[in-house]
Enzyme design. Structure first.
Site, PDB file in Angstrom:
ATOM      1  N   ARG A  58      22.748 -10.403 -13.373  1.00 45.57           N
ATOM      2  CA  ARG A  58      22.407  -9.246 -12.526  1.00 45.57           C
ATOM      3  C   ARG A  58      23.606  -8.418 -12.087  1.00 45.57           C
ATOM      4  O   ARG A  58      23.506  -7.243 -11.831  1.00 45.57           O
ATOM      5  CB  ARG A  58      21.778  -9.754 -11.215  1.00 45.57           C
ATOM      6  N   LYS A 165      19.491 -28.496 -16.350  1.00 44.40           N
ATOM      7  CA  LYS A 165      18.773 -29.215 -15.306  1.00 44.40           C
ATOM      8  C   LYS A 165      18.877 -28.396 -14.023  1.00 44.40           C
ATOM      9  O   LYS A 165      19.786 -27.570 -13.932  1.00 44.40           O
ATOM     10  CB  LYS A 165      19.378 -30.603 -15.126  1.00 44.40           C
ATOM     11  N   ASP A 194      21.011 -32.887 -20.594  1.00 42.00           N
ATOM     12  CA  ASP A 194      21.414 -33.845 -19.574  1.00 42.00           C
ATOM     13  C   ASP A 194      22.849 -34.195 -19.939  1.00 42.00           C
ATOM     14  O   ASP A 194      23.092 -34.862 -20.943  1.00 42.00           O
ATOM     15  CB  ASP A 194      20.533 -35.101 -19.636  1.00 42.00           C
ATOM     16  N   HIS A 195      23.794 -33.703 -19.153  1.00 45.27           N
ATOM     17  CA  HIS A 195      25.180 -33.796 -19.632  1.00 45.27           C
ATOM     18  C   HIS A 195      25.659 -35.247 -19.770  1.00 45.27           C
ATOM     19  O   HIS A 195      26.631 -35.512 -20.453  1.00 45.27           O
ATOM     20  CB  HIS A 195      26.125 -32.947 -18.776  1.00 45.27           C
ATOM     21  N   LYS A 199      28.397 -37.569 -22.807  1.00 47.04           N
ATOM     22  CA  LYS A 199      29.599 -38.372 -22.513  1.00 47.04           C
ATOM     23  C   LYS A 199      29.811 -39.383 -23.638  1.00 47.04           C
ATOM     24  O   LYS A 199      28.870 -40.049 -24.060  1.00 47.04           O
ATOM     25  CB  LYS A 199      29.441 -39.103 -21.171  1.00 47.04           C
ATOM     26  N   GLU A 233      29.749 -41.798  -6.688  1.00 47.74           N
ATOM     27  CA  GLU A 233      30.605 -40.604  -6.628  1.00 47.74           C
ATOM     28  C   GLU A 233      31.395 -40.645  -5.335  1.00 47.74           C
ATOM     29  O   GLU A 233      30.873 -41.054  -4.293  1.00 47.74           O
ATOM     30  CB  GLU A 233      29.744 -39.349  -6.639  1.00 47.74           C
ATOM     31  N   ASP A 252      18.517 -35.573  -8.038  1.00 51.97           N
ATOM     32  CA  ASP A 252      19.802 -35.090  -8.548  1.00 51.97           C
ATOM     33  C   ASP A 252      20.382 -36.042  -9.602  1.00 51.97           C
ATOM     34  O   ASP A 252      20.994 -35.592 -10.568  1.00 51.97           O
ATOM     35  CB  ASP A 252      20.773 -34.958  -7.355  1.00 51.97           C
ATOM     36  N   HIS A 257      19.968 -38.456 -15.103  1.00 52.39           N
ATOM     37  CA  HIS A 257      21.091 -39.220 -15.656  1.00 52.39           C
ATOM     38  C   HIS A 257      20.836 -40.725 -15.682  1.00 52.39           C
ATOM     39  O   HIS A 257      21.097 -41.410 -16.667  1.00 52.39           O
ATOM     40  CB  HIS A 257      22.370 -38.962 -14.852  1.00 52.39           C
TER      41      HIS A 257
END
Ligand code: BG6
Length: 505
Positions: A58, A165, A194-195, A199, A233, A252, A257
């Site tokens: 935008r 996601k 899904d990152h 990996k 994390e 999340d 994941h």
């Protein structure tokens, strides 16, 4: 040609020529992940020279402003410094289209531009659409692409769409999004990202299990006591309080994941090779075998937590920007799943994830049953421990096997020791970023590492009753001090089964 070089040639894959259209290109994802990933693919010679990138968003930005911002910001996040000379050449093929996502005319302009690019830039009619916008805009974009005739390329090239996601907020919205996608695109054109699947260590799970002869015979209820999957994390919500309030740890991290990690750990070997559908069939099958946790039983099978202020200046979750004072969102969740299959019956899978844990550490650990008889009665057997195979997803990526060993000396002392493999020692530190792998796969047309519609729906069907149960029972949120390993309740939870969480460092 040396053996090493031959292997490299055989396994090197390069992208097709195509135009990549990034919707929401002014957002963080584009500058932090997508453009550095594309740059690194180019640097490694894996990207076709004619690849063209169009940002669609935008804001009133010019091509030059867009390119400069991508370079400056991208450089802060790229795993390798982006060299100005290479960037200069790369940036010639990046441009920007300004439009809202609802505006039909914006898509007509896009269609025109795509035709021009195909005519002049050798992109062969191949198009990759990337939805990097907030999910509220997905439906408009998908429908408008369809209405503008952009779901299939007129030039006989391919058209694919990558969906970021979160894929849905619950089962109903995930089903709805799948329906909208399927009205316009065929499932084989859809790449749900899904990152975690990008990996290296996650991909290595399949190699570890299925390219070795020694693990698979033990990979079942006869030898395995339980499995723990941890994604810890150290960071908090990092300014994303507004989004996180609607998500919580379960949406999340768990629905996507962690369910991926669970299915790769527990799936059966794919039948007929490792094709995208053979792998995904098995992943769906094992998810279908997971016993759903009934809403009224959630308090027995799950624990929710929320961080309070920790040492230093880290704020409590309730004081993070965008968080409601009466928030009921969890920043930590622990749960226990059972898989009702002949392989896994009776083997609990414990999952835990949290923000503001003492360290960043993600791993899958498989604890084997103890030896059936203890021979060494006269030594301090109490120091022996069950065998454990831990697959370290990040950081310090690697695999470790714990076994008991005799302590040198006259006594029969026994102590657990660890055999370690780590990626950096074995292969150096040059792993590609997850987005590099996934973008390249999408351009090549390999959807193995992307989530299929039935996979995402099955995963939501397991998560939905848990969220409903928490609401129905008004389940407690246990506080934990930021920088600690979660609430006491989570230690009591796993302790009740006679096990304990692995200590990670
Ligand atoms: C994202 C979540 O999907 O994954 C974030 O939205 C989380 O909250 C991130 O921090 C973790 O990814 P990684 O690759 O850092 O483990």
């Amino acid at each position: 040609m040396s053996m090493r070089t031959t292997e490299r040639v055989l396994h090197t894959r390069t992208s097709d020529s195509c135009t990549i259209v990034i919707f929401g290109a002014t957002g963080d994802l584009t500058r932090r992940k997508l453009v550095p990933a594309l740059y690194n693919l180019r640097r490694e010679g894996l990207l076709h020279n004619n690849i063209t990138i169009l940002g669609f968003a935008r804001r009133d930005w010019s091509d030059d402003y867009f390119r400069t911002l991508l370079f400056d910001e991208g450089n802060k996040h790229s795993r390798v410094t982006m060299a100005e000379s290479m960037w200069h050449e790369f940036a010639q093929r990046i441009s920007y289209i300004r439009s809202t996502f609802e505006d039909v005319e914006g898509y007509q302009a896009l269609a025109q531009q795509l035709d021009d690019i195909d005519t002049h830039s050798g992109t062969a009619g191949n198009r990759l659409f990337y939805l990097a916008t907030p999910p509220e805009s997905y439906e408009d974009i998908i429908r408008n692409l369809g209405a503008a005739g952009l779901a299939n390329s007129a030039q006989g090239g391919w058209t694919r769409i990558i969906v970021e996601k979160p894929f849905g907020h619950d089962l109903a919205s995930a089903l709805h999004l799948n329906n909208v996608l399927h009205e316009v695109f065929d499932e084989r054109q859809i790449y749900r990202i899904d990152h975690y699947l990008g990996k290296e260590t996650v991909q290595n799970l399949l190699v570890l299990r299925f390219a070795n002869g020694i693990f698979e015979p033990l990979w079942n209820r006869r030898y395995i006591d339980h499995v723990q999957i941890t994604v810890a994390e150290q960071i908090g919500v990092e300014g994303r309080g507004g989004y996180y309030e609607q998500a919580g740890a379960i949406r999340d991290m768990v629905q996507n994941h962690m369910m991926q990690l669970l299915s790769l750990t527990a799936m059966e070997p794919p039948v007929g090779g490792a094709s995208a559908d053979a792998v995904r069939d098995e992943k769906v099958k094992v998810l279908r075998a997971v016993r759903p946790i009934p809403a009224h039983e959630v308090n027995r099978h799950t624990v929710r937590g929320r961080y309070t202020a920790g040492p230093g200046t880290a704020p409590a979750y309730l004081n993070e920007t965008g968080v409601q004072p009466d928030s009921t969102t969890e920043t930590y969740v622990a749960m226990r799943f059972e898989i009702e299959s002949w392989r896994w019956a009776g083997v609990p899978f414990f999952l835990r994830t949290g923000k503001r844990m003492p360290v960043r550490a993600s791993e899958i650990s498989v604890t084997f049953r103890s030896a059936p008889l203890m021979l060494f009665q006269d030594g301090p057997m109490s120091r022996s421990a069950p065998n454990e195979l831990s697959i370290r997803i990040q950081p310090n990526e690697g695999v470790a096997l714990r076994f008991n060993s005799k302590v040198p000396g006259q006594a029969n002392d026994i102590r657990p020791v660890t055999m370690n493999f780590n990626y950096v020692d074995a292969f150096g530190g040059e792993s590609p970023e997850a987005y590099e792998r996934l973008l390249l796969d999408a351009m090549i047309g390999d959807s193995t590492l992307f989530t299929r519609s039935d996979e995402v729906e099955t995963s939501w069907s397991l998560i939905n009753p848990i969220i409903e149960g928490w609401q129905m029972l008004n389940s407690p949120i246990h506080e934990y001090v930021g920088g600690s390993w979660g609430p006491d309740a989570s230690h009591e939870f796993i302790g009740a089964s006679g096990r304990s969480w692995r200590r990670l460092s």
